[in-house]
Design a protein around this motif. Structure first.
Motif, PDB file in Angstrom:
ATOM      1  N   ASN A 187      37.826  42.911  31.318  1.00  0.00           N
ATOM      2  CA  ASN A 187      37.365  43.417  32.609  1.00  0.00           C
ATOM      3  C   ASN A 187      37.678  42.478  33.786  1.00  0.00           C
ATOM      4  O   ASN A 187      36.829  42.179  34.610  1.00  0.00           O
ATOM      5  N   GLY A 188      38.908  42.026  33.819  1.00  0.00           N
ATOM      6  CA  GLY A 188      39.353  41.251  34.979  1.00  0.00           C
ATOM      7  C   GLY A 188      38.888  39.804  35.017  1.00  0.00           C
ATOM      8  O   GLY A 188      39.006  39.149  36.049  1.00  0.00           O
ATOM      9  N   GLN A 189      38.367  39.312  33.900  1.00  0.00           N
ATOM     10  CA  GLN A 189      37.954  37.905  33.869  1.00  0.00           C
ATOM     11  C   GLN A 189      38.363  37.253  32.554  1.00  0.00           C
ATOM     12  O   GLN A 189      38.431  37.929  31.534  1.00  0.00           O
ATOM     13  N   VAL A 190      38.618  35.952  32.609  1.00  0.00           N
ATOM     14  CA  VAL A 190      38.856  35.214  31.372  1.00  0.00           C
ATOM     15  C   VAL A 190      37.483  34.794  30.862  1.00  0.00           C
ATOM     16  O   VAL A 190      36.792  33.995  31.505  1.00  0.00           O
ATOM     17  N   ILE A 191      37.069  35.388  29.728  1.00  0.00           N
ATOM     18  CA  ILE A 191      35.699  35.133  29.305  1.00  0.00           C
ATOM     19  C   ILE A 191      35.612  34.078  28.207  1.00  0.00           C
ATOM     20  O   ILE A 191      34.539  33.578  27.904  1.00  0.00           O
TER      21      ILE A 191
END
Ligand SMILES: Nc1ncnc2c1ncn2[C@@H]1O[C@H](COP(=O)(O)OP(=O)(O)OP(=O)(O)O)[C@@H](O)[C@H]1O
Ligand SMILES: [Mg+2]
Lengths: 436, 254
Positions: free
Chosen positions: B226-230
């Motif tokens: 979802n658009g983030q490096v988690i």
């Protein structure tokens, strides 16, 4: 009869001073001139001239170039010649045939190729027969004017079964003289099973203003093959009006490849008459408009009067700045022209939001067993392709040029004559490179 | 080499609605390193690649990207290429009418020009490309075709690698270059990529399959959701993802 713009004085004078030496021609020209003056310059109220405004003819003043005053350098002329091949070369400067710049060494003895002036002296009967053939004042007003003013041009007669290997290159060059009008006529007669390849080129050296009204007649007798190419690379302020009449007899093949790059106003009408069974015709064109207010109008009319004929019409164009292109493709299939196959397409690429295209396909079909199709598009450069090229390091202008040339490639590749294609490609690329 | 700080990007969808896709990406890739990004469909991996390459459809709303000390986001796509960036696209476009060899030559000479090198002459270029095309297992006939036109999925990917080998970028992004490749092709791609590996070059590999990472062994693996490096980790993270999927990580997203 038609409500037209006032006739300019220069035109009335021009027409009145036409004095052919041959009595029959003088008579014909006087009649044609009177008829044209009565009809007047076509107005935008006429369907065929809806998008192309000729009223400037009444506002400007053109004169005839009575003697050749320009001294074009042979180097300029040589720059126009085809590379990597020997050609037959005929040069007309400001409407005057210049023998010293021409090169007829490769002309076979049996073939007649000369200036129209010479043809009027030595081949009057043939000229007369063909000159009166396509006259139709209402439909082709400028062709009538051309006949009325006819003074020079090129006459080619290829006898039966004769194949001319070398391409014939006709160069109409303008320079040094401003505001002149010329009405040249090219008459190309290919007898049964004759074969010939031609290039008609219109160009200029220096920034001159002039008005060309040219007619090219192509007669292909049974089984003849004519490969005709045209480059319209007139000066930026010139006006170029052209009519190309193609008459085809049984099983003949005529190809026309037209490249329009120059002039401020260009109008070209191609009329193809499929007169006998099984004739094939390919009519191709590309136009590239790069100046503000440049206007190029192509009308192509194919008349299928006999059965088993084919016609393939593909015109494409690219438009930049505030330019405008008009395309009108008309296919008429007569009742008896069964088994006709006809295709027409016109695709346009707009490089600017201010450019404009009016394209109109028309079919009139009175036979029931025919195949006809058409396709027309107006689009922009594909942004994803542009991004792809740029992401590999190709600069934006260069990438746009690559894609624009790619758009033209399929029409350009229809030309089978390598050296003519090469020359046209170079000219097109020069034109594309210019427009940044 | 490449530093991405808090990168946010949006796109206008078909209904002209602004959609946030990248929501604060941070990445730090050092010279010589190979990083891999994995993540579910639609998480924004290709968007990140396109933003880095300079695609005009994506709008960067916050953050910076530095490549070798240059502010990447201020450069045009061709300037980014000149700065050493290369993106092997997930879906390479077909460009009818543009000859593949002509295109490669134009690209190479354009990059050479930006590096103040003279253009390669026709002979040297031909020699170079003939050796490289062998490395990617494409027939020479592909050079005379239009760019990607009518190429199969795998042929397009090989053509991307061919371009990469010709242009020798300092920073290459491979966006799912392994998808749709058979095993032989996969090994060939891996060989090509590994041949470029050097202490000055860095590579970012986007993939769904840990299999590729057996051949191109990464220094760091990132998970994008979802658009983030988690999550980021070593190469064993790829194995873990293969075994468990992405579900167990969802709690980490904001
Ligand atoms: N041009 C676009 N117009 C509308 N939505 C877009 C566009 N480009 C991307 N998106 C959306 O942005 C999101 C991220 O897409 P992106 O292609 O970056 O995903 P991805 O991680 O590469 O997925 P995949 O693994 O399937 O390749 C998706 O929801 C996608 O639909
Ligand atoms: Mg993707």
């Amino acid at each position: 009869m038609m409500n037209q713009a006032a006739l300019p004085a220069w035109l009335t004078t021009y027409v009145a001073t036409q004095q052919a030496t041959e009595a029959w021609l003088r008579e014909l020209q006087q009649t044609l001139a009177q008829d044209f003056l009565q009809r007047g310059i076509p107005s935008r109220r006429e369907e065929e001239w809806k998008y192309t405004d000729m009223s400037f003819l009444a506002k400007e003043c053109f004169t005839k170039s009575s003697t050749l005053r320009s001294v074009v350098s042979p180097a300029i002329v040589a720059g126009h010649r085809l590379k990597n091949i020997e050609s037959i070369f005929i040069v007309l400067v400001n409407g005057h045939f210049v023998e010293s710049l021409s090169d007829m060494r490769l002309l076979p003895d049996s073939v007649t190729l000369c200036s129209m002036k010479q043809a009027l002296q030595h081949h009057a009967e043939l000229v007369k027969a063909h000159l009166t053939r396509n006259l139709n004042l209402q439909k082709h007003p400028f062709a009538s004017l051309n006949a009325a003013m006819l003074a020079e041009g090129v006459f080619l007669h290829v006898p039966k079964k004769t194949v001319i290997a070398a391409p014939i290159h006709i160069l109409y060059l303008h320079g040094e003289e401003n505001n002149i009008v010329t009405c040249p006529r090219n008459m190309i007669i290919a007898d049964e099973h004759a074969q010939v390849t031609l290039l008609e080129e219109h160009s200029a050296y220096g920034a001159v203003t002039y008005f060309t009204n040219v007619v090219t007649d192509i007669h292909a007798e049974a089984g003849a093959k004519v490969h005709y190419h045209k480059i319209q690379n007139d000066a930026a302020k010139a006006t170029h009006i052209a009519q190309i009449f193609v008459n085809q007899q049984q099983d003949s093949l005529v190809e026309t490849h037209s490249l329009a790059l120059g002039s401020k106003l260009g109008r070209e009408d191609v009329f193809v008459n499929i007169k006998a069974r099984g004739a094939h015709s390919n009519i191709n064109g590309f136009y590239c408009l790069t100046q503000d207010d440049q206007h190029i109008d192509n009308h192509v009319h194919v008349d299928h009067a006999a059965s088993h004929g084919t016609s393939n019409m593909v015109y494409k164009g690219v438009l930049d700045k505030k330019s405008r292109a008009v395309f009108n493709g008309k296919i008429y299939v007569h009742k008896g022209a069964q088994k006709t196959q006809s295709y027409q397409a016109n695709h346009n690429l707009l490089l600017s939001t201010q450019a404009e295209v009016d394209t109109k396909p028309e079919f009139e079909i009175y036979a029931d067993d025919v195949k006809c199709a058409h396709g027309d598009t107006v689009g922009q450069l594909d942004m994803d392709s542009l991004f792809y090229l740029r992401s590999r390091g190709i600069e934006k202008q260069a990438a746009m040029k690559l894609l624009t040339y790619a758009f033209a490639a399929d029409v350009m590749n229809k030309m089978t004559h390598t050296q003519i294609k090469q020359r046209m490609t170079i000219l097109l690329n020069e034109k594309l490179a210019h427009d940044d | 080499m490449l530093t991405i700080r808090n990168l946010h990007a949006t796109i206008q969808d078909e209904k002209q609605k602004t959609k946030a896709i990248l929501r604060g990406i941070n990445l730090d890739i050092k010279p010589g390193e190979v990083h891999a990004i994995m993540g579910p469909n639609g998480s924004g991996k290709s968007t990140l690649s396109n933003v880095l390459a300079g695609h005009a459809d994506y709008h960067v709303t916050a953050g910076d990207v530095m490549l070798d000390g240059k502010v990447l986001l201020e450069l045009s796509p061709e300037e980014r290429a000149a700065a050493g960036l290369f993106l092997a696209f997930q879906y390479p476009v077909e460009i009818p009418g543009v000859n593949n060899m002509y295109f490669l030559k134009a690209a190479l000479n354009s990059l050479r020009k930006s590096r103040e090198l003279p253009p390669l002459d026709a002979m040297d270029f031909l020699q170079l490309i003939k050796s490289k095309i062998k490395d990617v297992g494409l027939d020479e006939a592909f050079l005379n075709r239009a760019v990607n036109e009518g190429f199969s999925g795998g042929e397009k990917k090989r053509n991307e690698i061919l371009q990469m080998l010709m242009l020798e970028p300092r920073f290459a992004i491979l966006d799912e270059t392994d998808s749709g490749l058979d095993i032989d092709a996969l090994q060939m791609v891996a060989k090509g990529v590994n041949s470029l590996r050097s202490p000055e070059r860095s590579i970012l590999v986007i993939t769904h399959y840990q299999r590729l990472l057996d051949y191109i062994v990464p220094d760091v693996v990132h998970v994008m959701v979802n658009g983030q490096v988690i999550k980021s980790g070593g190469k064993e993270l790829a194995l873990e993802l293969e075994a468990k999927g992405y579900g167990w990580l969802e709690g980490l997203a904001e």
